[in-house]
Design a protein around this motif. Sequence first.
Motif, PDB file in Angstrom:
ATOM      1  N   LEU A   1       0.085  -4.437  -5.287  1.00  0.00           N
ATOM      2  CA  LEU A   1       1.489  -4.065  -5.473  1.00  0.00           C
ATOM      3  C   LEU A   1       1.614  -2.690  -6.119  1.00  0.00           C
ATOM      4  CD1 LEU A   1       3.065  -7.441  -6.695  1.00  0.00           C
ATOM      5  CD2 LEU A   1       2.711  -6.613  -4.351  1.00  0.00           C
ATOM      6  N   ILE A   2       0.791  -2.444  -7.119  1.00  0.00           N
ATOM      7  CA  ILE A   2       0.845  -1.175  -7.836  1.00  0.00           C
ATOM      8  C   ILE A   2       0.509  -0.014  -6.907  1.00  0.00           C
ATOM      9  CG2 ILE A   2      -0.246   0.191  -9.671  1.00  0.00           C
ATOM     10  CD1 ILE A   2       1.708  -1.986 -10.677  1.00  0.00           C
ATOM     11  N   LEU A   3      -0.541  -0.162  -6.107  1.00  0.00           N
ATOM     12  CA  LEU A   3      -0.946   0.916  -5.203  1.00  0.00           C
ATOM     13  C   LEU A   3      -0.032   1.021  -3.989  1.00  0.00           C
ATOM     14  CD1 LEU A   3      -3.303   2.918  -5.623  1.00  0.00           C
ATOM     15  CD2 LEU A   3      -3.548   0.884  -7.018  1.00  0.00           C
ATOM     16  N   TYR A   4       0.587  -0.073  -3.591  1.00  0.00           N
ATOM     17  CA  TYR A   4       1.503  -0.046  -2.457  1.00  0.00           C
ATOM     18  C   TYR A   4       2.697   0.863  -2.738  1.00  0.00           C
ATOM     19  CZ  TYR A   4       4.810  -1.690   1.094  1.00  0.00           C
ATOM     20  OH  TYR A   4       5.707  -1.756   2.143  1.00  0.00           O
ATOM     21  N   ALA A   5       3.179   0.833  -3.957  1.00  0.00           N
ATOM     22  CA  ALA A   5       4.457   1.471  -4.284  1.00  0.00           C
ATOM     23  C   ALA A   5       4.543   2.927  -3.832  1.00  0.00           C
ATOM     24  CB  ALA A   5       4.722   1.356  -5.787  1.00  0.00           C
ATOM     25  N   TYR A   6       3.552   3.731  -4.180  1.00  0.00           N
ATOM     26  CA  TYR A   6       3.587   5.138  -3.781  1.00  0.00           C
ATOM     27  C   TYR A   6       2.824   5.413  -2.487  1.00  0.00           C
ATOM     28  CZ  TYR A   6       6.025   6.979  -7.851  1.00  0.00           C
ATOM     29  OH  TYR A   6       6.980   7.277  -8.783  1.00  0.00           O
ATOM     30  N   THR A   7       1.862   4.559  -2.127  1.00  0.00           N
ATOM     31  CA  THR A   7       1.128   4.795  -0.884  1.00  0.00           C
ATOM     32  C   THR A   7       2.038   4.657   0.323  1.00  0.00           C
ATOM     33  OG1 THR A   7      -0.918   3.959  -1.898  1.00  0.00           O
ATOM     34  CG2 THR A   7      -0.864   4.111   0.500  1.00  0.00           C
ATOM     35  N   HIS A   8       2.924   3.678   0.314  1.00  0.00           N
ATOM     36  CA  HIS A   8       3.729   3.434   1.516  1.00  0.00           C
ATOM     37  C   HIS A   8       4.790   4.507   1.745  1.00  0.00           C
ATOM     38  CE1 HIS A   8       7.203   1.987  -0.796  1.00  0.00           C
ATOM     39  NE2 HIS A   8       7.839   1.731   0.330  1.00  0.00           N
ATOM     40  N   VAL A   9       5.045   5.353   0.748  1.00  0.00           N
ATOM     41  CA  VAL A   9       5.976   6.467   0.924  1.00  0.00           C
ATOM     42  C   VAL A   9       5.256   7.813   0.815  1.00  0.00           C
ATOM     43  CG1 VAL A   9       8.056   5.222   0.211  1.00  0.00           C
ATOM     44  CG2 VAL A   9       6.624   6.343  -1.530  1.00  0.00           C
ATOM     45  N   ALA A  10       3.933   7.794   0.927  1.00  0.00           N
ATOM     46  CA  ALA A  10       3.156   9.027   0.762  1.00  0.00           C
ATOM     47  C   ALA A  10       3.549  10.083   1.795  1.00  0.00           C
ATOM     48  CB  ALA A  10       1.663   8.719   0.861  1.00  0.00           C
ATOM     49  N   GLU A  11       3.922   9.653   2.980  1.00  0.00           N
ATOM     50  CA  GLU A  11       4.281  10.610   4.028  1.00  0.00           C
ATOM     51  C   GLU A  11       5.534  11.405   3.682  1.00  0.00           C
ATOM     52  OE1 GLU A  11       2.222   8.820   8.026  1.00  0.00           O
ATOM     53  OE2 GLU A  11       4.205   8.053   7.504  1.00  0.00           O
ATOM     54  N   GLU A  12       6.360  10.871   2.798  1.00  0.00           N
ATOM     55  CA  GLU A  12       7.531  11.627   2.348  1.00  0.00           C
ATOM     56  C   GLU A  12       7.117  12.886   1.588  1.00  0.00           C
ATOM     57  OE1 GLU A  12      10.162   9.125   0.145  1.00  0.00           O
ATOM     58  OE2 GLU A  12      10.358   7.647   1.758  1.00  0.00           O
ATOM     59  N   GLY A  13       5.918  12.873   1.036  1.00  0.00           N
ATOM     60  CA  GLY A  13       5.401  14.038   0.342  1.00  0.00           C
ATOM     61  C   GLY A  13       4.556  14.940   1.221  1.00  0.00           C
ATOM     62  N   GLY A  14       4.389  14.551   2.475  1.00  0.00           N
ATOM     63  CA  GLY A  14       3.618  15.360   3.396  1.00  0.00           C
ATOM     64  C   GLY A  14       2.204  14.877   3.635  1.00  0.00           C
ATOM     65  N   PHE A  15       1.832  13.732   3.090  1.00  0.00           N
ATOM     66  CA  PHE A  15       0.509  13.175   3.333  1.00  0.00           C
ATOM     67  C   PHE A  15       0.509  12.451   4.689  1.00  0.00           C
ATOM     68  CE2 PHE A  15       0.863  13.498  -1.258  1.00  0.00           C
ATOM     69  CZ  PHE A  15      -0.328  14.111  -1.591  1.00  0.00           C
ATOM     70  N   ASP A  16      -0.560  12.581   5.413  1.00  0.00           N
ATOM     71  CA  ASP A  16      -0.682  11.982   6.735  1.00  0.00           C
ATOM     72  C   ASP A  16      -1.480  10.686   6.635  1.00  0.00           C
ATOM     73  OD1 ASP A  16      -0.825  11.383   9.404  1.00  0.00           O
ATOM     74  OD2 ASP A  16      -1.903  13.206   9.992  1.00  0.00           O
ATOM     75  N   LEU A  17      -0.826   9.570   6.885  1.00  0.00           N
ATOM     76  CA  LEU A  17      -1.499   8.277   6.810  1.00  0.00           C
ATOM     77  C   LEU A  17      -2.171   7.881   8.123  1.00  0.00           C
ATOM     78  CD1 LEU A  17       1.033   6.100   4.755  1.00  0.00           C
ATOM     79  CD2 LEU A  17      -1.021   7.265   3.935  1.00  0.00           C
ATOM     80  N   ARG A  18      -1.922   8.623   9.194  1.00  0.00           N
ATOM     81  CA  ARG A  18      -2.471   8.226  10.495  1.00  0.00           C
ATOM     82  C   ARG A  18      -3.993   8.108  10.503  1.00  0.00           C
ATOM     83  NH1 ARG A  18       0.446  12.572  14.232  1.00  0.00           N
ATOM     84  NH2 ARG A  18      -0.123  13.787  12.377  1.00  0.00           N
ATOM     85  N   PRO A  19      -4.728   9.002   9.860  1.00  0.00           N
ATOM     86  CA  PRO A  19      -6.194   8.845   9.885  1.00  0.00           C
ATOM     87  C   PRO A  19      -6.701   7.667   9.053  1.00  0.00           C
ATOM     88  CG  PRO A  19      -5.550  11.114   9.366  1.00  0.00           C
ATOM     89  CD  PRO A  19      -4.332  10.258   9.213  1.00  0.00           C
ATOM     90  N   HIS A  20      -5.864   7.167   8.163  1.00  0.00           N
ATOM     91  CA  HIS A  20      -6.300   6.121   7.231  1.00  0.00           C
ATOM     92  C   HIS A  20      -5.929   4.753   7.788  1.00  0.00           C
ATOM     93  CE1 HIS A  20      -7.189   9.420   4.576  1.00  0.00           C
ATOM     94  NE2 HIS A  20      -5.936   9.815   4.601  1.00  0.00           N
ATOM     95  N   VAL A  21      -6.680   4.343   8.795  1.00  0.00           N
ATOM     96  CA  VAL A  21      -6.358   3.121   9.541  1.00  0.00           C
ATOM     97  C   VAL A  21      -6.355   1.896   8.633  1.00  0.00           C
ATOM     98  CG1 VAL A  21      -7.108   1.608  11.411  1.00  0.00           C
ATOM     99  CG2 VAL A  21      -7.301   4.096  11.656  1.00  0.00           C
ATOM    100  N   HIS A  22      -7.317   1.791   7.767  1.00  0.00           N
ATOM    101  CA  HIS A  22      -7.431   0.605   6.914  1.00  0.00           C
ATOM    102  C   HIS A  22      -6.327   0.570   5.859  1.00  0.00           C
ATOM    103  CE1 HIS A  22     -11.203  -0.025   8.942  1.00  0.00           C
ATOM    104  NE2 HIS A  22     -11.597   1.180   8.590  1.00  0.00           N
TER     105      HIS A  22
END
Length: 205
Positions: A165-186
């Motif tokens: 839960l703690i790591l989900y909070a900012y990871t799931h909106v990371a793309e709003e900051g310009g981070f690309d989650l597409r390569p991080h399949v897992h």
Amino acid sequence: MGSFVLHEYAPSGNCYKIRLTAAQVGVPLDRRQYDITKGETRTPEFLAQVNANGRIPVLQDGTRFLPESNAAAFYLADGSPLIPEDRFERADMLHWLFWEQYNHEPNIATVRFWRTVLGEANLSDLQRDQLGPKLAGGEAALQLMDAHLAKQPWLVGERLSLADLILYAYTHVAEEGGFDLRPHVHVREWLARVAAEPRHIAITD
């Protein structure tokens, strides 16, 4: 466990951590909003009554006030299945909470705030100088998570824990900051697992 008051700024992932944890354990929250862009957590009243550090979130339990998002989330989750019973797994969960505040949140959350709230055109010279290193630090954090989640479905043990839960909070909106989650399949598969959990709530809820 009764009702609590959450002093918060709703778009903040740190505040969302507490709401997400409370939803998972079935604890109602009375939410009180502050606009951090207008200095509402820096008033004499707030500093004297809620948090002398001038920051949110703060979880209020009766007349007691608990700042720091991960501590507040732990307080709500204590005694629930979100806290592993195994001694090592419990410590490993804490490892992820500490890591989040040192390696993940200062990079991913900060860049998201700068770009979505402040606006890149309004950054100071110092903030512009820090943007590249913070993007690199956030990407390194995502890579570490992805490698770990390639080996197991959850961050700790065999089931959802507070670490997720703690790591989900900012990871799931990371793309709003310009981070690309597409390569991080897992990481993306893990995000979907967390979101599919019963009692899950969105950051906008």
